[in-house]
Write an enzyme that holds these catalytic residues in place. Structure first.
Site, PDB file in Angstrom:
ATOM      1  CE  LYS A 105      -0.435 -12.338   1.535  1.00  0.00           C
ATOM      2  NZ  LYS A 105      -0.876 -11.006   2.003  1.00  0.00           N
ATOM      3  CG  ASN A 106      -2.888  -9.449   4.239  1.00  0.00           C
ATOM      4  OD1 ASN A 106      -1.887 -10.194   3.888  1.00  0.00           O
ATOM      5  ND2 ASN A 106      -3.467  -8.364   3.367  1.00  0.00           N
ATOM      6  NE  ARG A 147       7.908  -4.964   0.717  1.00  0.00           N
ATOM      7  CZ  ARG A 147       7.633  -4.422   1.788  1.00  0.00           C
ATOM      8  NH1 ARG A 147       6.762  -4.621   2.609  1.00  0.00           N
ATOM      9  NH2 ARG A 147       8.377  -3.584   2.080  1.00  0.00           N
ATOM     10  CB  CYS A 197       7.603  -6.693  -4.051  1.00  0.00           C
ATOM     11  SG  CYS A 197       5.878  -5.818  -3.565  1.00  0.00           S
ATOM     12  NE  ARG A 249       4.244  -3.734  -0.023  1.00  0.00           N
ATOM     13  CZ  ARG A 249       3.828  -4.832  -0.166  1.00  0.00           C
ATOM     14  NH1 ARG A 249       3.826  -5.792  -0.889  1.00  0.00           N
ATOM     15  NH2 ARG A 249       3.049  -5.053   0.915  1.00  0.00           N
ATOM     16  CG  ASP A 277       9.378   5.600   5.407  1.00  0.00           C
ATOM     17  OD1 ASP A 277       8.606   4.575   5.002  1.00  0.00           O
ATOM     18  OD2 ASP A 277       9.012   6.901   5.464  1.00  0.00           O
ATOM     19  CG  ASP A 290      -4.353  -6.585  -0.783  1.00  0.00           C
ATOM     20  OD1 ASP A 290      -3.609  -5.826  -1.335  1.00  0.00           O
ATOM     21  OD2 ASP A 290      -4.188  -7.005   0.407  1.00  0.00           O
ATOM     22  NE  ARG A 348       3.659 -13.540  -0.919  1.00  0.00           N
ATOM     23  CZ  ARG A 348       3.112 -12.305  -0.761  1.00  0.00           C
ATOM     24  NH1 ARG A 348       3.248 -11.671  -1.905  1.00  0.00           N
ATOM     25  NH2 ARG A 348       2.831 -11.632   0.197  1.00  0.00           N
TER      26      ARG A 348
HETATM   27  C1  LIG Z   1       0.854  -8.870   4.992  1.00  0.00           C
HETATM   28  C2  LIG Z   1       0.009  -7.703   4.853  1.00  0.00           C
HETATM   29  O1  LIG Z   1      -0.922  -7.316   5.755  1.00  0.00           O
HETATM   30  N1  LIG Z   1      -0.072  -7.028   3.531  1.00  0.00           N
HETATM   31  C3  LIG Z   1      -0.926  -6.041   3.568  1.00  0.00           C
HETATM   32  C4  LIG Z   1      -0.324  -4.575   3.925  1.00  0.00           C
HETATM   33  O2  LIG Z   1       0.766  -4.471   3.338  1.00  0.00           O
HETATM   34  P1  LIG Z   1       1.691  -3.396   4.107  1.00  0.00           P
HETATM   35  O3  LIG Z   1       1.725  -3.596   5.580  1.00  0.00           O
HETATM   36  O4  LIG Z   1       3.234  -3.704   3.414  1.00  0.00           O
HETATM   37  O5  LIG Z   1       1.294  -2.130   3.486  1.00  0.00           O
HETATM   38  P2  LIG Z   1       1.124  -0.466   3.991  1.00  0.00           P
HETATM   39  O6  LIG Z   1      -0.191  -0.119   4.582  1.00  0.00           O
HETATM   40  O7  LIG Z   1       2.352  -0.508   5.114  1.00  0.00           O
HETATM   41  O8  LIG Z   1       1.407   0.402   2.759  1.00  0.00           O
HETATM   42  C5  LIG Z   1       0.439   1.467   2.305  1.00  0.00           C
HETATM   43  C6  LIG Z   1       1.392   2.307   1.736  1.00  0.00           C
HETATM   44  O9  LIG Z   1       2.352   2.954   2.707  1.00  0.00           O
HETATM   45  C7  LIG Z   1       3.677   3.077   2.195  1.00  0.00           C
HETATM   46  N2  LIG Z   1       4.409   2.845   3.443  1.00  0.00           N
HETATM   47  C8  LIG Z   1       4.407   2.001   4.211  1.00  0.00           C
HETATM   48  C9  LIG Z   1       5.310   1.659   5.268  1.00  0.00           C
HETATM   49  C10 LIG Z   1       6.178   2.609   5.602  1.00  0.00           C
HETATM   50  O10 LIG Z   1       7.030   2.759   6.449  1.00  0.00           O
HETATM   51  N3  LIG Z   1       6.213   3.755   4.629  1.00  0.00           N
HETATM   52  C11 LIG Z   1       5.497   3.924   3.573  1.00  0.00           C
HETATM   53  O11 LIG Z   1       5.561   4.859   2.733  1.00  0.00           O
HETATM   54  C12 LIG Z   1       3.472   1.755   1.182  1.00  0.00           C
HETATM   55  O12 LIG Z   1       4.816   2.048   0.281  1.00  0.00           O
HETATM   56  C13 LIG Z   1       2.484   1.954   0.387  1.00  0.00           C
HETATM   57  O13 LIG Z   1       2.335   2.934  -0.231  1.00  0.00           O
HETATM   58  O14 LIG Z   1      -1.179  -3.887   3.754  1.00  0.00           O
HETATM   59  C14 LIG Z   1      -1.606  -3.223   2.293  1.00  0.00           C
HETATM   60  C15 LIG Z   1      -2.347  -2.177   1.899  1.00  0.00           C
HETATM   61  O15 LIG Z   1      -3.730  -2.423   2.541  1.00  0.00           O
HETATM   62  C16 LIG Z   1      -2.036  -4.672   1.526  1.00  0.00           C
HETATM   63  O16 LIG Z   1      -2.117  -4.296   0.038  1.00  0.00           O
HETATM   64  C17 LIG Z   1      -1.160  -5.832   1.845  1.00  0.00           C
HETATM   65  O17 LIG Z   1      -1.832  -6.821   1.416  1.00  0.00           O
HETATM   66  C1  LIG Z   2       0.141  -7.257  -1.404  1.00  0.00           C
HETATM   67  C2  LIG Z   2      -0.324  -8.342  -0.724  1.00  0.00           C
HETATM   68  O1  LIG Z   2       0.279  -8.802   0.224  1.00  0.00           O
HETATM   69  P1  LIG Z   2       1.952  -8.584   0.739  1.00  0.00           P
HETATM   70  O2  LIG Z   2       1.983  -7.261   1.640  1.00  0.00           O
HETATM   71  O3  LIG Z   2       2.202  -9.531   1.582  1.00  0.00           O
HETATM   72  O4  LIG Z   2       2.625  -8.382  -0.378  1.00  0.00           O
HETATM   73  C3  LIG Z   2      -1.696  -8.892  -0.881  1.00  0.00           C
HETATM   74  O5  LIG Z   2      -1.989  -9.654   0.050  1.00  0.00           O
HETATM   75  O6  LIG Z   2      -2.473  -8.637  -1.868  1.00  0.00           O
END
Ligand SMILES: CC(=O)N[C@H]1[C@@H](OP(=O)(O)OP(=O)(O)OC[C@H]2O[C@@H](n3ccc(=O)[nH]c3=O)[C@H](O)[C@@H]2O)O[C@H](CO)[C@@H](O)[C@@H]1O
Ligand SMILES: C=C(OP(=O)(O)O)C(=O)O
Length: 436
Positions: free
Chosen positions: A22-23, A93, A117, A122, A125, A306, A398
């Site tokens: 999925k990711n 998201r 969420c 999340r 920035d 995850d 999902r």
């Molecule tokens: C669709 C997808 O691929 N989802 C994965 C992706 O989510 P996602 O890409 O949303 O996760 P991030 O790696 O960005 O988030 C990690 C941390 O960084 C923080 N953060 C992130 C972006 C930002 O601009 N600012 C900030 O502070 C987030 O709040 C969080 O605490 O990676 C996560 C961490 O491995 C996984 O749990 C999700 O399954």
């Molecule tokens: C947190 C997850 O996904 P998403 O970033 O799409 O919410 C997940 O795959 O466990």
């Protein structure tokens, strides 16, 4: 309301095949709209609700996208609308992943601002800081984030404060068409980033270093559609690995890549689980008694957040006290309350949960608080006494294809039923066939 009903006590045995990740598939489908020529054909696409959502996002922009037999084709050569409204971002998201490709190709993108969420606030920035460093202007207002640039983006040196997966992906996609070189430091190293970079490179991009801390992207003028096969889903694989371990079973998880699962394999081995690499996957054999251990979630190659809730289920059955520390998301312990309904002894202390095992789990009515929590509750149900009924299946859909059916094929007493008690088979595949 549909439910997954599990009657505990059966061992899992046999072979299960892992779907495409999925990711990985979400950023790859988002990236396909960068191509101004040709169409992309993407294989091993799992039949997930999130895939349906990204398809709707792209269709809404006038991209020509269709899904058939786990293959997606995207033709984005015609002019696209550069917006993704709230109805899509609310559902998923990862819709924000169209920001980078649209900005790169059209110099403009407008996407509804994602809210928090069930697992934390999340923010995005870091995505936006990256775009700004490349010369884009960012405007946030009225529930939208809008980015635009005069002409092509400029390559830049960007340091991520935290190695965000989404920010790394969005910045790579934006930089792929920028003028000059972008150097992205402290970036995420997840296997899904490597899959995205491979896809972009086939399209004609010049991305080097994916999977390491520093990625270098030499911008090119145009990209073209290509054929690509998505990597296997390491989290789905991990979920079945825990299923084998928690039931004392013997399962070959076909498609599980050792290289992507090192931290999980090492922790499960510490707990006494036997794991053997075979030609086409990992064989997992659960021990009679599981040992307690501690985990701390971290960006890859650390222990994946995850897999945190599924490991909590396993620790509940282990002898002794285990500690789980969640460092990636600020609030990913909603499943604790649900496990407590099953007689689990869990104590939250700040960002850690203390797990007292082994627990005689009891079947109960529980709700999936997020997609992994849903899987974890089913795993707990596999060893609980009596019936566990899991609701809020929209979360599970999902990220998991046919989860109940796959567990049942391994010998578990699990079925998915609707309000009338009728068995529901493969709901997302039926949906996708009807919308493609
Ligand atoms: C669709 C997808 O691929 N989802 C994965 C992706 O989510 P996602 O890409 O949303 O996760 P991030 O790696 O960005 O988030 C990690 C941390 O960084 C923080 N953060 C992130 C972006 C930002 O601009 N600012 C900030 O502070 C987030 O709040 C969080 O605490 O990676 C996560 C961490 O491995 C996984 O749990 C999700 O399954
Ligand atoms: C947190 C997850 O996904 P998403 O970033 O799409 O919410 C997940 O795959 O466990």
């Amino acid at each position: 309301m549909e439910k997954i009903i599990v009657r505990g006590g059966r061992q899992l045995n046999g072979t299960v095949k892992v779907e495409g990740a999925k990711n990985a598939v979400l950023p790859v489908i988002a990236a396909s709209i960068i191509a101004s020529e040709g169409k992309s054909t993407i294989h091993e696409v799992p039949a997930l609700a999130d895939v349906r959502t990204i398809k709707e996002v792209l269709s809404n922009m006038n991209a020509d996208i269709s899904i058939s037999n786990n293959t997606v084709t995207v033709d984005a050569s015609q002019p696209l609308k550069t917006e993704a409204p709230f109805e899509f971002v609310r559902k998923m998201r990862a819709s924000v992943l169209v920001l980078g490709p649209l900005l790169a190709r059209y110099g403009h993108a407008k996407v509804a601002m994602p809210g928090g969420c069930a697992i934390g606030s999340r923010p995005i920035d870091l995505h936006l800081k990256g775009f700004e460093a490349m010369g884009a202007k960012v405007h946030v207002g009225n529930g939208f984030v809008e980015v635009h640039s005069e002409g092509r983006l400029q390559g830049a040196k960007i340091y991520l404060d935290v190695p965000s997966v989404g920010a790394t992906e969005n910045i790579i996609m934006a930089a792929a068409l920028a003028k000059g070189k972008t150097v992205l430091e402290n970036c995420a190293k997840e296997p899904e980033i490597v899959d995205l970079a491979n896809f972009l490179n086939k399209m004609g991009a010049k991305v080097v270093g994916a999977g390491t801390e520093t990625i270098r992207i030499e911008g090119v003028e145009t990209l073209h559609g290509v054929e690509h096969t998505i990597i296997p889903d390491r989290i789905e694989a991990g979920t079945f690995m825990v299923g084998a371990a928690i039931t004392g079973g013997n399962v070959l998880v076909q498609g599980a890549e050792t290289e992507h699962l090192r931290s999980l394999v090492s922790k499960m081995e510490e707990m006494g689980v036997y794991i053997k690499e075979e030609e086409d996957g990992l064989r997992v054999i659960g021990p009679k008694k599981l040992k307690a251990t501690d985990i701390k979630t971290l960006p890859h190659p650390g222990f994946p957040t995850d897999m945190q809730s599924q490991m909590m289920a396993l620790m509940l059955r282990a002898e002794g006290t285990s500690v789980i520390t969640e460092t990636v998301f600020e609030n990913r312990f909603m499943h604790v309350e649900e496990f407590r309904r099953m007689n689990a002894k869990l104590k939250i202390e700040g960002r850690s949960v203390i797990v007292e095992g082994p627990t005689e789990l009891q079947g109960a009515e529980v709700a999936a608080t997020d997609l992994r929590a849903g899987a974890a509750l089913i795993l707990a149900g596999l060893t609980a006494e009596g019936y566990t009924r899991v609701t809020e299946l929209k979360h599970i859909d999902r990220g998991y294809v046919d989860l109940a059916e796959k567990f049942a094929s391994l010998g578990a007493d699990v079925e998915r039923v609707n309000d009338d008690g009728e068995v529901v088979i493969n709901p997302e595949k039926q949906q996708q066939t009807s919308v493609s």
